[in-house]
Motif scaffolding. Structure first.
Motif, PDB file in Angstrom:
ATOM      1  N   ILE A 149      22.457  32.148  64.276  1.00 16.18           N
ATOM      2  CA  ILE A 149      21.135  32.450  63.725  1.00 16.18           C
ATOM      3  C   ILE A 149      21.236  32.689  62.221  1.00 16.18           C
ATOM      4  N   VAL A 150      22.255  33.418  61.799  1.00 15.10           N
ATOM      5  CA  VAL A 150      22.456  33.668  60.367  1.00 15.10           C
ATOM      6  C   VAL A 150      22.657  32.348  59.628  1.00 15.10           C
TER       7      VAL A 150
ATOM      8  N   ALA B 232       5.638  48.974  65.120  1.00 12.66           N
ATOM      9  CA  ALA B 232       6.657  50.020  64.949  1.00 12.66           C
ATOM     10  C   ALA B 232       8.060  49.475  65.174  1.00 12.66           C
ATOM     11  N   ALA B 233       8.174  48.154  65.352  1.00 14.88           N
ATOM     12  CA  ALA B 233       9.495  47.547  65.540  1.00 14.88           C
ATOM     13  C   ALA B 233      10.207  47.401  64.201  1.00 14.88           C
ATOM     14  N   GLU B 234       9.462  46.983  63.173  1.00 13.08           N
ATOM     15  CA  GLU B 234      10.020  46.698  61.850  1.00 13.08           C
ATOM     16  C   GLU B 234      11.257  45.809  62.026  1.00 13.08           C
ATOM     17  N   ILE B 235      12.450  46.349  61.831  1.00  8.69           N
ATOM     18  CA  ILE B 235      13.696  45.652  62.164  1.00  8.69           C
ATOM     19  C   ILE B 235      14.402  46.473  63.237  1.00  8.69           C
ATOM     20  N   LEU B 236      14.668  45.857  64.365  1.00  7.59           N
ATOM     21  CA  LEU B 236      15.301  46.573  65.477  1.00  7.59           C
ATOM     22  C   LEU B 236      16.809  46.639  65.269  1.00  7.59           C
ATOM     23  N   ASP B 237      17.176  47.420  64.281  1.00 14.71           N
ATOM     24  CA  ASP B 237      18.583  47.687  63.990  1.00 14.71           C
ATOM     25  C   ASP B 237      18.629  49.023  63.264  1.00 14.71           C
ATOM     26  N   ASP B 238      19.363  49.972  63.803  1.00 17.68           N
ATOM     27  CA  ASP B 238      19.319  51.333  63.276  1.00 17.68           C
ATOM     28  C   ASP B 238      19.956  51.472  61.902  1.00 17.68           C
TER      29      ASP B 238
ATOM     30  N   HIS C 265      12.529  43.097  53.151  1.00 16.34           N
ATOM     31  CA  HIS C 265      12.602  44.342  52.371  1.00 16.34           C
ATOM     32  C   HIS C 265      14.049  44.714  52.048  1.00 16.34           C
ATOM     33  N   ILE C 266      14.756  45.341  52.981  1.00 17.90           N
ATOM     34  CA  ILE C 266      16.145  45.739  52.721  1.00 17.90           C
ATOM     35  C   ILE C 266      17.113  45.116  53.712  1.00 17.90           C
ATOM     36  N   GLU C 267      16.585  44.435  54.719  1.00 15.30           N
ATOM     37  CA  GLU C 267      17.440  43.903  55.775  1.00 15.30           C
ATOM     38  C   GLU C 267      18.229  42.684  55.293  1.00 15.30           C
ATOM     39  N   GLN C 268      19.315  42.405  55.977  1.00 15.41           N
ATOM     40  CA  GLN C 268      20.080  41.178  55.779  1.00 15.41           C
ATOM     41  C   GLN C 268      19.791  40.246  56.959  1.00 15.41           C
ATOM     42  N   TYR C 269      20.203  39.004  56.823  1.00 12.03           N
ATOM     43  CA  TYR C 269      19.939  38.036  57.892  1.00 12.03           C
ATOM     44  C   TYR C 269      20.578  38.462  59.217  1.00 12.03           C
ATOM     45  N   GLU C 270      21.698  39.165  59.136  1.00 14.75           N
ATOM     46  CA  GLU C 270      22.351  39.639  60.360  1.00 14.75           C
ATOM     47  C   GLU C 270      21.433  40.580  61.144  1.00 14.75           C
ATOM     48  N   HIS C 271      20.695  41.420  60.417  1.00 15.63           N
ATOM     49  CA  HIS C 271      19.805  42.363  61.090  1.00 15.63           C
ATOM     50  C   HIS C 271      18.654  41.634  61.787  1.00 15.63           C
ATOM     51  N   VAL C 272      18.126  40.607  61.141  1.00 18.75           N
ATOM     52  CA  VAL C 272      17.042  39.826  61.760  1.00 18.75           C
ATOM     53  C   VAL C 272      17.560  39.131  63.013  1.00 18.75           C
ATOM     54  N   ALA C 273      18.769  38.608  62.934  1.00 16.77           N
ATOM     55  CA  ALA C 273      19.357  37.938  64.097  1.00 16.77           C
ATOM     56  C   ALA C 273      19.472  38.899  65.283  1.00 16.77           C
TER      57      ALA C 273
ATOM     58  N   HIS D 106      17.698  41.568  65.824  1.00 17.05           N
ATOM     59  CA  HIS D 106      16.334  41.846  66.284  1.00 17.05           C
ATOM     60  C   HIS D 106      15.877  40.758  67.258  1.00 17.05           C
ATOM     61  N   LEU D 107      16.046  39.511  66.865  1.00 19.03           N
ATOM     62  CA  LEU D 107      15.614  38.400  67.714  1.00 19.03           C
ATOM     63  C   LEU D 107      16.358  38.400  69.049  1.00 19.03           C
ATOM     64  N   LEU D 108      17.639  38.653  69.004  1.00 22.99           N
ATOM     65  CA  LEU D 108      18.427  38.650  70.238  1.00 22.99           C
ATOM     66  C   LEU D 108      18.039  39.806  71.152  1.00 22.99           C
ATOM     67  N   ARG D 109      17.667  40.942  70.569  1.00 23.32           N
ATOM     68  CA  ARG D 109      17.282  42.097  71.391  1.00 23.32           C
ATOM     69  C   ARG D 109      15.946  41.876  72.091  1.00 23.32           C
ATOM     70  N   VAL D 110      14.971  41.301  71.393  1.00 19.82           N
ATOM     71  CA  VAL D 110      13.694  41.061  72.076  1.00 19.82           C
ATOM     72  C   VAL D 110      13.834  39.922  73.088  1.00 19.82           C
ATOM     73  N   ARG D 111      14.703  38.963  72.796  1.00 18.56           N
ATOM     74  CA  ARG D 111      14.938  37.900  73.777  1.00 18.56           C
ATOM     75  C   ARG D 111      15.544  38.479  75.059  1.00 18.56           C
ATOM     76  N   ALA D 112      16.514  39.372  74.897  1.00 18.51           N
ATOM     77  CA  ALA D 112      17.178  39.956  76.064  1.00 18.51           C
ATOM     78  C   ALA D 112      16.186  40.737  76.924  1.00 18.51           C
ATOM     79  N   LEU D 113      15.288  41.491  76.286  1.00 16.47           N
ATOM     80  CA  LEU D 113      14.310  42.248  77.070  1.00 16.47           C
ATOM     81  C   LEU D 113      13.304  41.313  77.740  1.00 16.47           C
ATOM     82  N   GLN D 114      12.916  40.263  77.042  1.00 16.32           N
ATOM     83  CA  GLN D 114      11.981  39.306  77.647  1.00 16.32           C
ATOM     84  C   GLN D 114      12.609  38.611  78.850  1.00 16.32           C
ATOM     85  N   GLU D 115      13.879  38.298  78.763  1.00 16.13           N
ATOM     86  CA  GLU D 115      14.568  37.692  79.910  1.00 16.13           C
ATOM     87  C   GLU D 115      14.583  38.649  81.101  1.00 16.13           C
ATOM     88  N   LYS D 116      14.595  39.941  80.814  1.00 16.22           N
ATOM     89  CA  LYS D 116      14.654  40.953  81.875  1.00 16.22           C
ATOM     90  C   LYS D 116      13.290  41.232  82.490  1.00 16.22           C
TER      91      LYS D 116
END
Length: 529
Positions: free
Chosen positions: A133-134, A291-297, A335-343, A345-355
């Motif tokens: 993804i990156v 409230a998701a913004e970037i799903l990476d702490d 804003h402050i995220e890097q491409y790794e953080h976006v990747a 995020h996408l993988l986390r919402v995909r995993a929940l959608q698969e579930k």
């Protein structure tokens, strides 16, 4: 040029298009256009950088003086290269003509074997890795075209040529908030009266009036969100639902982010499933995945430190799906995220959608920088470049294939021309007409408060696609409502009830729910307003 590039270089050093080369006058600097053409002839792309390499900009605290950081951040994209354009999300100038054309033009260069393999994998519906993804986000030149066209191929396979939109009204019930999100220019607290507007807290009568007016103008949905007012509890959100159903029983209520749900459940001492069930019984129809913004702490620790964390956001969404709610999922990027953080995020919402299968769409929201506190403090980029805006829509379509059918672009942030370009990069939904839009405008956006159904359908047809007005769940809108939405009357000027100033009694402090912190902070509402 061929021999130099073939030797393995990846940087031309400093090139000046205006200053004579006094050191080597017999070998003057090449014209930038010629250099770009020669570089492209060797299958490479010429990209401008600052004097500091992008790898060093990822460690800005170490390498860049604090006084220089605002200028550096304002000049770079998410990869650390020069932005190279005046366009910014929320501003009125049209996107760069070259990037608009690149989405649909015929690429001169074939995709590399690596890029082609990633695209083939995504089109086949297989989950991509973070590194893949990156790699897509780093695309330049003709690679953008290959990615956009692959995304549009997937879009055609999943949903055809139909583009949907919803006639709705945004009702932001309060702008008072005790959370400290660094990107938000909408909320008002004790120290934010210098921002746009005064603190308000809508009366139930005004919420009812706006709901009735929206219904009379053909709306099938009201979308409600707001700040987390220190006096609000979970009962507040239940009462808002009852208020709306009292005046328009048929209105679909799309409301309350995972943060409101978490705070509402905690203030009533209920579990998430218990509180979500109560919301459903009160008339709530669906939940927005904001409230998701970037799903990476790593990002959230700076961007929204006291908000729900990544695991908590996912927990609320899974619980909502578990009690029968559909929700959206969102991302706010640039804003402050890097491409790794976006990747991630996408993988986390995909995993929940698969579930769970509970997400109806993925909504992509570029950061609006103009009035955002984190930008004004010099600690964020000025939103995505248009290259990044096109890419994230296309990459979301590819990464979330086939578990998400609907990818949505935001006209309030991209403008009509930006949305039109995204329709050729995997997008099939352009959101709601809104009627009132205050959150994005508070951040400085200038694309207006409403796009009428007539304008929505004209925009969609101009992209060669077929418009369809939809319900929140992508079903069919009652024909009576659809007919009312065309040629609707002018909105009455909204009324804003000033927020009450509470007694600043320091002896009566109540613990406010702040899930992002290790311990709840004791703070009175008087210290917020």
């Amino acid at each position: 040029f061929h021999r130099i590039i073939d030797s393995g270089i990846n940087d031309w050093g400093g090139v000046s298009p205006v200053t004579p080369d006094f050191v080597n006058p017999e070998a003057p600097w090449p014209h930038l256009k010629n250099l770009a053409e020669e570089t492209a002839r060797e299958g490479k792309i010429l990209v401008e950088r600052l004097a500091v390499y992008p790898s060093h900009l990822k460690q800005m605290d170490r390498w860049i003086d604090v006084e220089l950081r605002p200028m550096v951040l304002g000049a770079i994209d998410g990869e650390g290269y020069v932005r190279g354009e005046d366009w910014a999300a929320g501003e009125t100038p049209n996107p760069p003509a070259g990037d608009l054309a690149r989405v649909t033009h015929i690429p001169k260069l074939q995709a590399t074997a690596t890029l082609a393999a990633i695209l083939d994998k995504a089109v086949a519906g297989k989950a991509l890795s973070e590194s893949e993804i990156v790699r897509l986000f780093k695309a330049r030149g003709d690679e953008i075209t290959h990615i956009a066209q692959a995304a549009d191929t997937v879009r055609k396979q999943l949903v055809g040529d139909e583009v949907t939109y919803c006639v709705n009204r945004n009702i932001n019930y309060t702008n008072v908030c005790y959370f400290k999100c660094q990107f938000c220019a909408f909320s008002k607290g004790k120290m934010s009266e210098n921002l746009r507007g005064r603190p308000y807290d809508l009366s139930h009568e005004e919420i009812m009036r706006r709901t009735r007016e929206a219904y009379d103008r053909g709306a099938s949905e009201v979308c409600l969100q707001g700040g987390i007012h220190p006096e609000y509890t979970g009962q507040t959100y239940l009462d808002i639902c009852h208020t709306i159903k009292q005046v328009v029983p048929d209105m679909h209520i799309h409301a309350f982010s995972p943060l409101e749900v978490w705070q509402g459940a905690k203030t009533l001492g209920q579990t998430l499933p218990e509180y979500l069930t109560a919301l459903k019984e009160a008339g709530l129809g669906t939940l927005p995945g904001t409230a998701a913004e970037i799903l990476d702490d790593e990002v959230r620790a700076t961007l929204c430190p006291d908000k729900i964390n990544t695991a908590q956001w996912l927990e609320v969404m899974e619980a909502a799906h578990g009690v029968g709610f559909n929700t959206t999922a969102t991302i706010m990027y640039g804003h402050i995220e890097q491409y790794e953080h976006v990747a991630r995020h996408l993988l986390r919402v995909r995993a929940l959608q698969e579930k769970t299968g509970g997400f109806t769409e993925f909504v992509i929201l570029p950061f609006i920088h103009m009035e955002a506190p984190i930008y004004l403090k010099g600690n964020a980029r000025k939103g995505p470049t248009f290259r990044e805006a096109i890419l994230i829509h296309a990459i979301a379509r590819l990464t979330l294939n086939p578990v998400f059918k609907n990818i949505q672009a935001s006209w309030t942030k991209l403008g009509h021309e930006g949305v039109k370009a995204c329709l050729n990069a995997g997008v099939n939904d352009i959101g709601g007409t809104l009627m009132n839009e205050t959150i994005t405008r508070a951040a400085g956006a200038a694309h207006g408060q409403e796009t009428s159904p007539e304008e929505m359908e004209a925009l969609i047809r101009s992209a060669g696609r077929n418009p369809r007005q939809r319900a929140t769940n992508y079903g069919v809108v009652p024909e009576v409502q659809r007919q009312k939405s065309f040629g609707a009357s002018v909105l009455t000027e909204p009324s804003y009830t000033s927020a009450k100033r509470y007694d600043r009694d320091k002896t009566k402090k109540e613990a406010l729910v702040r899930p992002g912190l290790n311990s709840e902070e004791t703070l009175s509402s008087a210290e917020i307003i």
